[in-house]
Design a protein around this motif. Structure first.
Motif, PDB file in Angstrom:
ATOM      1  N   SER A 183     -12.223 -18.580   2.092  1.00 32.41           N
ATOM      2  CA  SER A 183     -11.929 -19.045   0.737  1.00 32.41           C
ATOM      3  C   SER A 183     -11.483 -17.884  -0.132  1.00 32.41           C
ATOM      4  O   SER A 183     -11.834 -16.731   0.118  1.00 32.41           O
ATOM      5  CB  SER A 183     -13.158 -19.726   0.126  1.00 32.41           C
ATOM      6  N   GLY A 184     -10.706 -18.194  -1.140  1.00 35.10           N
ATOM      7  CA  GLY A 184     -10.252 -17.188  -2.086  1.00 35.10           C
ATOM      8  C   GLY A 184      -9.072 -16.412  -1.550  1.00 35.10           C
ATOM      9  O   GLY A 184      -9.186 -15.705  -0.561  1.00 35.10           O
ATOM     10  N   LEU A 185      -7.914 -16.566  -2.165  1.00 36.16           N
ATOM     11  CA  LEU A 185      -6.718 -15.862  -1.688  1.00 36.16           C
ATOM     12  C   LEU A 185      -6.427 -14.660  -2.568  1.00 36.16           C
ATOM     13  O   LEU A 185      -6.405 -14.746  -3.789  1.00 36.16           O
ATOM     14  CB  LEU A 185      -5.519 -16.810  -1.686  1.00 36.16           C
ATOM     15  N   LEU A 186      -6.236 -13.529  -1.907  1.00 37.24           N
ATOM     16  CA  LEU A 186      -5.965 -12.279  -2.607  1.00 37.24           C
ATOM     17  C   LEU A 186      -4.669 -11.702  -2.055  1.00 37.24           C
ATOM     18  O   LEU A 186      -4.527 -11.528  -0.848  1.00 37.24           O
ATOM     19  CB  LEU A 186      -7.139 -11.321  -2.353  1.00 37.24           C
ATOM     20  N   ILE A 187      -3.705 -11.441  -2.936  1.00 35.82           N
ATOM     21  CA  ILE A 187      -2.441 -10.874  -2.475  1.00 35.82           C
ATOM     22  C   ILE A 187      -2.380  -9.412  -2.888  1.00 35.82           C
ATOM     23  O   ILE A 187      -2.451  -9.080  -4.070  1.00 35.82           O
ATOM     24  CB  ILE A 187      -1.239 -11.667  -3.049  1.00 35.82           C
ATOM     25  N   ILE A 188      -2.296  -8.551  -1.898  1.00 34.66           N
ATOM     26  CA  ILE A 188      -2.228  -7.109  -2.139  1.00 34.66           C
ATOM     27  C   ILE A 188      -0.800  -6.639  -1.911  1.00 34.66           C
ATOM     28  O   ILE A 188      -0.266  -6.758  -0.808  1.00 34.66           O
ATOM     29  CB  ILE A 188      -3.191  -6.347  -1.192  1.00 34.66           C
ATOM     30  N   ILE A 189      -0.187  -6.127  -2.953  1.00 38.25           N
ATOM     31  CA  ILE A 189       1.186  -5.651  -2.837  1.00 38.25           C
ATOM     32  C   ILE A 189       1.204  -4.136  -2.634  1.00 38.25           C
ATOM     33  O   ILE A 189       1.916  -3.620  -1.794  1.00 38.25           O
ATOM     34  CB  ILE A 189       2.002  -6.046  -4.096  1.00 38.25           C
ATOM     35  N   ASP A 190       0.382  -3.438  -3.412  1.00 38.25           N
ATOM     36  CA  ASP A 190       0.315  -1.984  -3.309  1.00 38.25           C
ATOM     37  C   ASP A 190      -1.145  -1.543  -3.185  1.00 38.25           C
ATOM     38  O   ASP A 190      -1.829  -1.370  -4.196  1.00 38.25           O
ATOM     39  CB  ASP A 190       0.965  -1.357  -4.549  1.00 38.25           C
ATOM     40  N   PRO A 191      -1.641  -1.405  -1.952  1.00 39.46           N
ATOM     41  CA  PRO A 191      -3.064  -1.082  -1.731  1.00 39.46           C
ATOM     42  C   PRO A 191      -3.490   0.223  -2.414  1.00 39.46           C
ATOM     43  O   PRO A 191      -4.635   0.360  -2.841  1.00 39.46           O
ATOM     44  CB  PRO A 191      -3.180  -0.955  -0.209  1.00 39.46           C
ATOM     45  N   ASP A 192      -2.586   1.187  -2.511  1.00 40.17           N
ATOM     46  CA  ASP A 192      -2.928   2.475  -3.104  1.00 40.17           C
ATOM     47  C   ASP A 192      -3.238   2.366  -4.589  1.00 40.17           C
ATOM     48  O   ASP A 192      -4.007   3.153  -5.139  1.00 40.17           O
ATOM     49  CB  ASP A 192      -1.776   3.472  -2.908  1.00 40.17           C
ATOM     50  N   LYS A 193      -2.644   1.379  -5.256  1.00 47.22           N
ATOM     51  CA  LYS A 193      -2.816   1.257  -6.695  1.00 47.22           C
ATOM     52  C   LYS A 193      -3.776   0.131  -7.072  1.00 47.22           C
ATOM     53  O   LYS A 193      -3.949  -0.183  -8.238  1.00 47.22           O
ATOM     54  CB  LYS A 193      -1.450   1.001  -7.363  1.00 47.22           C
ATOM     55  N   SER A 194      -4.384  -0.505  -6.073  1.00 46.74           N
ATOM     56  CA  SER A 194      -5.257  -1.645  -6.336  1.00 46.74           C
ATOM     57  C   SER A 194      -6.729  -1.278  -6.159  1.00 46.74           C
ATOM     58  O   SER A 194      -7.148  -0.827  -5.089  1.00 46.74           O
ATOM     59  CB  SER A 194      -4.899  -2.808  -5.403  1.00 46.74           C
TER      60      SER A 194
END
Ligand SMILES: [Zn+2]
Length: 60
Positions: free
Chosen positions: A30-41
């Motif tokens: 459950s729960g969708l997380l979209i990571i575009i830039d892991p270094d800045k997140s």
């Protein structure tokens, strides 16, 4: 096709196994997380995510 989530890295995949960890993926997530830039997140850092992509918040 049902999306599945890796039980180790939480990455969303449509395969039976995670292409990154090669462990079985679960449909119970459950729960969708979209990571575009892991270094800045901050969330990515907290969840130890190093690759961009879609991730589940919880996987059982
Ligand atoms: Zn994985």
């Amino acid at each position: 096709m049902t999306e599945k989530a890796c039980t180790r890295c939480k990455r969303i995949t449509s395969d039976e196994r995670c292409p990154v960890c090669n462990v079985p993926a679960s449909t119970n997530w459950s729960g969708l997380l979209i990571i575009i830039d892991p270094d800045k997140s901050d969330i990515a850092r907290e969840l130890n995510i190093t690759l961009p992509g879609e991730y589940a918040l919880r996987v059982r």
